[in-house]
Enzyme design. Structure first.
Site, mmCIF file in Angstrom:
data_model
loop_
_atom_site.group_PDB
_atom_site.id
_atom_site.type_symbol
_atom_site.label_atom_id
_atom_site.label_comp_id
_atom_site.label_asym_id
_atom_site.label_seq_id
_atom_site.Cartn_x
_atom_site.Cartn_y
_atom_site.Cartn_z
ATOM 1 N N CYS A 1 57.807 50.947 4.123
ATOM 2 C CA CYS A 1 57.579 51.194 2.697
ATOM 3 C C CYS A 1 56.859 49.989 2.105
ATOM 4 C CB CYS A 1 58.918 51.411 1.999
ATOM 5 S SG CYS A 1 58.775 51.710 0.233
ATOM 6 N N LEU A 2 55.831 50.244 1.316
ATOM 7 C CA LEU A 2 55.101 49.146 0.672
ATOM 8 C C LEU A 2 56.011 48.350 -0.263
ATOM 9 C CD1 LEU A 2 51.807 51.088 -0.115
ATOM 10 C CD2 LEU A 2 52.145 49.369 1.670
ATOM 11 N N HIS B 1 59.568 60.951 1.661
ATOM 12 C CA HIS B 1 59.671 59.528 1.300
ATOM 13 C C HIS B 1 59.174 59.307 -0.136
ATOM 14 C CE1 HIS B 1 59.069 55.083 2.500
ATOM 15 N NE2 HIS B 1 58.472 55.176 1.321
ATOM 16 N N GLU B 2 58.027 59.905 -0.458
ATOM 17 C CA GLU B 2 57.443 59.694 -1.802
ATOM 18 C C GLU B 2 58.278 60.391 -2.878
ATOM 19 O OE1 GLU B 2 55.420 57.417 -1.936
ATOM 20 O OE2 GLU B 2 54.874 57.391 0.176
ATOM 21 N N HIS C 1 61.097 58.329 -3.848
ATOM 22 C CA HIS C 1 60.759 57.264 -4.805
ATOM 23 C C HIS C 1 60.877 57.770 -6.249
ATOM 24 C CE1 HIS C 1 59.582 53.770 -2.517
ATOM 25 N NE2 HIS C 1 58.689 54.407 -1.797
ATOM 26 N N GLY D 1 51.004 56.519 1.707
ATOM 27 C CA GLY D 1 51.519 57.170 0.515
ATOM 28 C C GLY D 1 51.854 56.133 -0.533
ATOM 29 N N GLN E 1 56.287 52.851 -7.824
ATOM 30 C CA GLN E 1 55.982 51.637 -7.058
ATOM 31 C C GLN E 1 54.972 50.739 -7.765
ATOM 32 O OE1 GLN E 1 55.298 54.006 -3.223
ATOM 33 N NE2 GLN E 1 56.095 52.085 -2.436
HETATM 34 NI NI NI Z 1 57.835 53.737 -0.037
#
Ligand code: NI
Length: 182
Positions: A95-96, A137-138, A141, A46, A51
């Site tokens: 998480c990236l 999660h997204e 963000h 995702g 991000q």
């Molecule tokens: Ni993330």
């Protein structure tokens, strides 16, 4: 298309509430294409627009499997999440924007997502299990929330190597063993 640099924890863009997408124009289409390329390059499941430093309510997800027939890539614009029941699940998230770290979080097990697709058409779906967690999660963000804030116990934090060595074997075959960043 282009692979975009991913912002990491500490960048203020990850702590702010993103703005609704007003019009899905050519620049948004390009952004979506770049986000897809970036997520795939990172082998993520995702990616949310903040991000890559675009504070817009837009994310993509590709959790790879699901129980509800909602497999595959999803482009989610202006999401609204609701929870049809009280069931909770625990899982190890990554998480990236927090590279190299995993944490045990608590999420709702089932989520109803209402949004626009990349053509601007209304879309609704119900997700369960891992895909539901990715959608939460997204969406977090978009509200400036990181998965660390969803950990009931901050001690349940691990670096990748230690996660693989000490934690993943015990969790194998279960959603708690998912090891993919979002
Ligand atoms: Ni993330």
């Amino acid at each position: 298309m282009a692979v975009l640099p991913i912002r990491v924890a500490g960048d203020p863009v990850l702590r702010q509430k993103a703005k609704k997408v007003r019009k899905i124009d050519a620049s948004i289409q390009k952004l979506i294409d770049d986000m897809i390329e970036t997520m795939r390059d990172e082998r993520g499941v995702g990616l949310a627009a903040p991000q890559i430093h675009e504070p817009l309510r837009l994310f993509i997800m590709d959790p790879g499997r699901s129980e509800g027939g909602e497999d595959g890539l999803k482009v989610v614009v202006n999401p609204e999440l609701t929870f049809p029941d009280e069931e909770r699940m625990e899982l190890w998230e990554g998480c990236l924007s927090i590279p190299g770290i995993r944490g045990l979080t608590e999420r709702r097990a089932t989520v109803e997502v209402r949004c626009l697709d990349r053509e601007g058409r209304p879309h609704a779906c119900t997700l369960h299990g891992f895909p539901a967690a990715v959608a939460q999660h997204e969406t977090d963000h978009l509200d400036g929330v990181l998965f660390l804030q969803r950990m009931p116990d901050v001690a349940a934090l691990a670096f990748e190597d230690e996660f693989a060595r000490f934690l993943a074997p015990a969790e194998r075959g279960d959603d708690a063993g998912e090891a993919a960043d979002a």
